[in-house]
Design an enzyme around this catalytic site. Structure first.
Site, short mmCIF file in Angstrom:
data_model
loop_
_atom_site.label_atom_id
_atom_site.label_comp_id
_atom_site.label_asym_id
_atom_site.label_seq_id
_atom_site.Cartn_x
_atom_site.Cartn_y
_atom_site.Cartn_z
N ALA A 58 -9.81 10.36 18.08
CA ALA A 58 -10.80 9.74 17.18
C ALA A 58 -11.67 8.71 17.68
O ALA A 58 -11.79 8.67 18.99
CB ALA A 58 -10.74 9.13 16.30
N ASN A 108 8.73 2.23 14.91
CA ASN A 108 8.31 1.31 15.05
C ASN A 108 9.18 0.52 13.50
O ASN A 108 9.76 0.90 12.84
CB ASN A 108 6.96 0.41 14.63
CG ASN A 108 6.24 0.83 13.82
OD1 ASN A 108 6.83 0.68 12.94
ND2 ASN A 108 4.66 0.30 14.06
N THR A 116 10.67 0.31 18.47
CA THR A 116 10.38 -0.77 18.94
C THR A 116 10.33 -2.41 17.67
O THR A 116 10.20 -1.90 16.48
CB THR A 116 8.59 -0.62 19.34
OG1 THR A 116 8.40 0.30 18.80
CG2 THR A 116 8.49 0.54 20.97
N GLY A 129 10.88 -6.97 21.60
CA GLY A 129 11.51 -5.94 22.37
C GLY A 129 11.23 -5.01 22.04
O GLY A 129 10.43 -3.60 21.53
N ASP A 186 -5.36 -8.04 20.05
CA ASP A 186 -5.35 -6.59 18.80
C ASP A 186 -4.47 -5.57 19.30
O ASP A 186 -4.16 -5.42 19.89
CB ASP A 186 -6.80 -5.77 19.37
CG ASP A 186 -6.93 -4.95 18.42
OD1 ASP A 186 -6.42 -4.11 17.90
OD2 ASP A 186 -8.09 -4.15 18.86
N ASP A 213 0.76 3.26 20.60
CA ASP A 213 0.41 3.94 22.32
C ASP A 213 1.09 3.88 23.39
O ASP A 213 1.15 4.81 24.40
CB ASP A 213 -1.77 4.33 21.18
CG ASP A 213 -1.87 4.71 20.11
OD1 ASP A 213 -0.15 5.09 19.60
OD2 ASP A 213 -2.52 4.40 19.21
N SER A 245 -8.05 -0.64 26.04
CA SER A 245 -7.20 -1.87 26.58
C SER A 245 -5.43 -1.64 27.61
O SER A 245 -4.81 -2.30 27.47
CB SER A 245 -6.67 -2.59 24.61
OG SER A 245 -4.61 -1.35 23.94
#
Length: 303
Positions: free
Chosen positions: A10, A183, A219, A224, A246, A252, A291
């Site tokens: 995307a 997460n 995560t 950690g 950010d 990812d 990033s």
């Protein structure tokens, strides 16, 4: 043998705002920019930028945004030979990033919705030669199951990042997952257990192991990542404290780096430490794919 990443692509449209808008609230942004994104593409780029041999399977529209995405992948030395280009619009993500680094994201899938089981099966020969398979949940659920079945057929380790957690994961799917990487929020939605610390993380991870997953890597942001394997005591791998600008794409980057390290023969613990470092670097920058760090940056931080 290459890492094969199957997933979304995307274009991210990012607005930097003082705080995330509440329902009905208009917030004046400080800046606006566009960046390549999509969880599948983000993870593929992260792994490739760290030195991996990576093939991306994705569905990208025949439009200007799609052309830009392909050009970016080629610059990062991704194999794009098997990406399908249907007529229509490519995927778009609208992202608000607050001053504290938190984000809010809305995704319009576009051509990602056309990543079908038939497309997966048409690339069985590519998938069968992979050393690792990595997928997420921004593409149709039936396609994720098709990937899992091929991974099981060819005995290829299958890493599933259950993000965004908008779809129910069946036991049939989970039993074919080698490593699941939720997460805190995703683990809570999958198990009903609020994950706030190591103890609750271990409880959630055990619940997922009981449903058939071989390994869970949960995560925990700055805390950690928790490694939980069947028959083994859980272990928390500490995070790296940085000042976040950010957090978009941090998960990812973690997943791409994790699979890259595993593909190089690293132990699970070393791979998680490597992925923690890559993700820590990514949150100090704006955007998802922009990033993602290179190998020298991660090695410098670890060293």
């Amino acid at each position: 043998m290459s890492i094969v990443v199957i997933g979304s692509s995307a274009t991210d449209m990012i607005s930097l705002v003082p705080h995330l808008p509440k329902p009905g609230e208009t917030v004046i942004g400080a800046d606006f920019q566009t960046a390549a994104g999509g969880k599948g593409a983000n993870q593929a780029v992260a792994a490739a930028r760290l030195g991996g041999d990576v093939t991306l399977l994705a569905s990208i529209g025949q439009d200007h945004l799609g052309d830009q995405s392909i050009e970016g992948f080629q610059k990062d030395h991704l194999c794009v030979d098997y990406i399908q280009r249907p007529e229509g619009k490519s995927g778009v993500a609208l992202i608000f990033v607050a001053e504290n680094g938190e984000n809010s994201i809305a995704v319009s899938p576009g051509s990602n919705a056309l990543l079908s089981p038939e497309y997966i099966k048409s690339n069985e020969s590519v998938i069968s030669q992979a050393c690792y398979l990595l997928a997420q949940l921004e593409t149709p659920m039936e396609s994720i199951l098709a990937i899992a079945k091929l991974a099981n057929k060819y005995k290829i380790p299958f890493v599933l990042n259950p993000a965004p957690r908008t779809k129910k994961l069946t036991d049939e799917l989970l039993q074919q997952v080698s490593i699941l990487t939720p997460n805190q929020t995703e683990a809570c939605l999958l198990t009903g257990i609020e994950v706030i610390d190591q103890a609750s993380a271990e409880q959630a991870a055990q619940t997922l192991l009981q449903r058939g997953v071989n390994t869970v890597i949960l995560t925990l942001g700055e805390q950690g990542a928790l490694i939980a394997e069947k028959g083994q005591p859980a272990k928390l791998i500490p995070g790296i404290n940085v000042t976040a600008k950010d957090t978009t794409g941090a998960g990812d980057t973690f997943n791409g780096a994790l699979v890259l390290a595993l593909s190089k023969g690293e132990s699970l613990e070393k791979a998680v430490r490597f992925a923690n470092a890559a993700a820590a670097i990514s949150v100090t920058r704006i955007g998802a794919q922009p990033s993602a760090p290179d190998l020298a940056e991660v090695n410098q931080l670890i060293g």
